[in-house]
Design an enzyme around this catalytic site. Structure first.
Site, PDB file in Angstrom:
ATOM      1  N   THR A  67      15.160  34.561  59.965  1.00 45.96           N
ATOM      2  CA  THR A  67      15.532  35.761  60.483  1.00 45.96           C
ATOM      3  C   THR A  67      14.434  36.758  60.158  1.00 45.96           C
ATOM      4  O   THR A  67      14.442  37.966  60.419  1.00 45.96           O
ATOM      5  CB  THR A  67      16.798  36.238  59.951  1.00 45.96           C
ATOM      6  N   HIS A  98       3.340  54.778  58.514  1.00 43.57           N
ATOM      7  CA  HIS A  98       4.427  55.381  57.486  1.00 43.57           C
ATOM      8  C   HIS A  98       4.673  54.635  56.224  1.00 43.57           C
ATOM      9  O   HIS A  98       4.946  55.362  55.115  1.00 43.57           O
ATOM     10  CB  HIS A  98       5.925  55.520  58.237  1.00 43.57           C
ATOM     11  N   HIS A 133       3.434  60.594  53.697  1.00 39.64           N
ATOM     12  CA  HIS A 133       3.684  59.190  53.361  1.00 39.64           C
ATOM     13  C   HIS A 133       3.631  58.654  52.174  1.00 39.64           C
ATOM     14  O   HIS A 133       4.124  57.862  51.670  1.00 39.64           O
ATOM     15  CB  HIS A 133       3.309  58.283  54.684  1.00 39.64           C
TER      16      HIS A 133
HETATM   17  C1  RB5 Z   1      17.154  29.019  56.700  1.00 41.37           C
HETATM   18  O1  RB5 Z   1      17.965  28.110  57.238  1.00 41.37           O
HETATM   19  C2  RB5 Z   1      17.367  30.418  56.872  1.00 41.37           C
HETATM   20  O2  RB5 Z   1      18.456  30.812  55.965  1.00 41.37           O
HETATM   21  C3  RB5 Z   1      16.058  31.132  56.423  1.00 41.37           C
HETATM   22  O3  RB5 Z   1      15.247  30.889  57.428  1.00 41.37           O
HETATM   23  C4  RB5 Z   1      16.289  32.780  56.575  1.00 41.37           C
HETATM   24  O4  RB5 Z   1      16.395  33.042  58.011  1.00 41.37           O
HETATM   25  C5  RB5 Z   1      16.833  33.388  55.466  1.00 41.37           C
HETATM   26  O5  RB5 Z   1      17.001  34.799  55.589  1.00 41.37           O
END
Ligand code: RB5
Length: 148
Positions: A67, A98, A133
């Site tokens: 993520t 910024h 900034h």
């Molecule tokens: C791994 O499964 C996942 O948790 C990692 O890649 C990440 O998204 C963590 O924030």
């Protein structure tokens, strides 16, 4: 520019796509891993990229996990690091203008390669606006009266 790049297994495939783009653009890339889809713990790669930047061995870093969240949390624990999690070119641009971002975090399970490459290009070429900034960034680390 010297750029350190790292990922966990969730960001590995995107890292492998971003890396050649950086090289094509003439940057010197240091890849701290991971090097396969085998599961790893992202704080290790975050620390390695941070260490290279803090030691002056890299000017910027790119960190990619599933993520982008874990990498940004881990990297932002260290002084002097401004790791920005971006999902599209506008925030990538603003994170430079910024926030003087020195690490771009992305989610390999969130964005596709086309978007990622656009973001990387804009993030690498956009300068910091400075001015008000700089004062705001100063206030993150120091007392308000020390920042003008
Ligand atoms: C791994 O499964 C996942 O948790 C990692 O890649 C990440 O998204 C963590 O924030």
């Amino acid at each position: 520019m010297k750029i350190a790049i790292g990922s966990d297994h969730g960001g590995f495939e995107l890292k492998e796509i971003v890396k050649p783009l950086l090289e094509e653009l003439g940057h010197e890339v240091q890849d701290v891993g991971c090097y396969s889809l085998d599961s790893v713990d992202y704080p290790k790669q975050a620390k390695e990229v941070v260490s290279l930047i803090r030691a002056g061995k890299a000017e910027r870093g790119i960190l990619i996990c599933g993520t982008g969240i874990g990498m940004s949390i881990a990297a932002n624990r260290y002084p002097g690091i401004r790791a920005t999690l971006c999902h599209e070119p506008f925030t990538a641009e603003m994170s430079r203008r910024h926030n003087d971002s020195n690490i771009l975090c992305m989610g390999g399970r969130v964005i596709g390669p086309g978007l990622a490459l656009e973001m990387v290009k804009v993030w690498l070429t956009t300068p910091f606006d400075g001015g008000r900034h700089s004062r705001r960034l100063c206030q993150i680390d120091k007392a308000e009266e020390e920042c003008s």
